[in-house]
Design a protein around this motif. Sequence first.
Motif, PDB file in Angstrom:
ATOM      1  N   GLY A   1       0.796  -1.216   0.000  1.00 31.47           N
ATOM      2  CA  GLY A   1       0.000   0.000   0.000  1.00 31.47           C
ATOM      3  C   GLY A   1       0.829   1.267   0.000  1.00 31.47           C
ATOM      4  N   ILE A   2       2.075   1.183   0.495  1.00 30.23           N
ATOM      5  CA  ILE A   2       2.929   2.374   0.568  1.00 30.23           C
ATOM      6  C   ILE A   2       3.133   2.969  -0.818  1.00 30.23           C
ATOM      7  CG2 ILE A   2       5.252   3.187   1.137  1.00 30.23           C
ATOM      8  CD1 ILE A   2       5.307   1.039   3.353  1.00 30.23           C
ATOM      9  N   THR A   3       3.277   2.087  -1.814  1.00 27.20           N
ATOM     10  CA  THR A   3       3.476   2.560  -3.188  1.00 27.20           C
ATOM     11  C   THR A   3       2.256   2.297  -4.063  1.00 27.20           C
ATOM     12  OG1 THR A   3       4.520   0.429  -3.720  1.00 27.20           O
ATOM     13  CG2 THR A   3       5.980   2.276  -3.141  1.00 27.20           C
ATOM     14  N   GLY A   4       1.509   1.237  -3.735  1.00 22.26           N
ATOM     15  CA  GLY A   4       0.415   0.823  -4.605  1.00 22.26           C
ATOM     16  C   GLY A   4      -0.846   1.637  -4.446  1.00 22.26           C
ATOM     17  N   TRP A   5      -1.177   1.999  -3.208  1.00 18.11           N
ATOM     18  CA  TRP A   5      -2.368   2.828  -2.979  1.00 18.11           C
ATOM     19  C   TRP A   5      -2.100   3.807  -1.828  1.00 18.11           C
ATOM     20  CZ3 TRP A   5      -2.218  -2.520  -2.828  1.00 18.11           C
ATOM     21  CH2 TRP A   5      -2.269  -3.131  -1.571  1.00 18.11           C
ATOM     22  N   PRO A   6      -1.102   4.670  -1.982  1.00 17.88           N
ATOM     23  CA  PRO A   6      -0.759   5.622  -0.915  1.00 17.88           C
ATOM     24  C   PRO A   6      -1.886   6.573  -0.576  1.00 17.88           C
ATOM     25  CG  PRO A   6       0.326   6.205  -2.974  1.00 17.88           C
ATOM     26  CD  PRO A   6      -0.272   4.848  -3.177  1.00 17.88           C
TER      27      PRO A   6
ATOM     28  N   ASN B   1       2.769  -0.574  -8.032  1.00 18.60           N
ATOM     29  CA  ASN B   1       3.097   0.696  -8.688  1.00 18.60           C
ATOM     30  C   ASN B   1       4.598   0.964  -8.657  1.00 18.60           C
ATOM     31  OD1 ASN B   1       2.606   3.119 -10.062  1.00 18.60           O
ATOM     32  ND2 ASN B   1       2.407   4.280  -8.153  1.00 18.60           N
ATOM     33  N   VAL B   2       5.352  -0.059  -9.026  1.00 19.34           N
ATOM     34  CA  VAL B   2       6.812   0.051  -9.133  1.00 19.34           C
ATOM     35  C   VAL B   2       7.215  -0.477 -10.503  1.00 19.34           C
ATOM     36  CG1 VAL B   2       9.050  -0.657  -8.211  1.00 19.34           C
ATOM     37  CG2 VAL B   2       7.130  -0.273  -6.645  1.00 19.34           C
TER      38      VAL B   2
END
Length: 280
Positions: free
Chosen positions: A18-23, A93-94
């Motif tokens: 979630g840190i990068t995928g759905w912040p 999302n990387v």
Amino acid sequence: MRTPGQVVGAFAASHSPGITGWPERATAEVRQEVDSAYREVARRIEALEPDALVVVSVEHFTNFNLGNLPAFAIATGDSYLGPVTEEMARFVNVSQRRHPGAAPLGRHLYEFALDAEFDPSLVEGGLDFDENFSVPLKHLDPDARYPLVPVIVNGVNPPWPTPKRCYDFGRMIRDGVAAQSEYSRVVVLATGGLSHWVGLPESGQVNEEFDHDFIDRLTDGDAGRLTDYTREEIDAAGNGAHEIRTWLVAAGAAQTGFDVLAYAAVPEWLTGTAVAAARL
């Protein structure tokens, strides 16, 4: 004559997708705190000018399985793909990229571990990344500049290595780095935790009491307090809380207390999220 290697920095960070995928699901305040902490760690790592990063995380069955799940593993590849698939890349999302490997250091640490009476698995060649490495490295090494030695600790399925064994494994890494001179400046980065549940009805809950207690022990730096956990105490913070073993490896490598740069209970990211830096 070359200078013996040294662990010049040690850091630890959560790797929730979630840190990068759905912040955006977290509050603006939380996002700012966590992003600021990650930026500070990236700045510190760059300032340390490391020759390599030893990155310690858990295995989410991307490479291993229940029929072959080592307590510890050390990889010796020339490069590593992360995230492993385009689908995983979209999920977290990387962007997919190849990270360079510090293969000679990996081989040295593996052989040193055997001489030190540890028996890690050897991963020659490929070890693919999921959120375990890809999420923190997006923040801390977005251009894949630093050669890596990925280290796996079983923090996902019992039986697990004991907290003390994990701490001692980190101390072994510190000694192993000092026993070679090809990589003179090495940073240890641990990823995972803190409290969370994976694939269970409790998913989304956060055990803040456990998280703050662990942070207090990590800040203090006393090895006895850090490793004095029973399985039941960690279970109370979720099956995912067993990932704190990676932080214990970093603490063993640092041999000092940590400053916690950020902590927030973030049910939107399904975890107690923290970023910390050793006082080296």
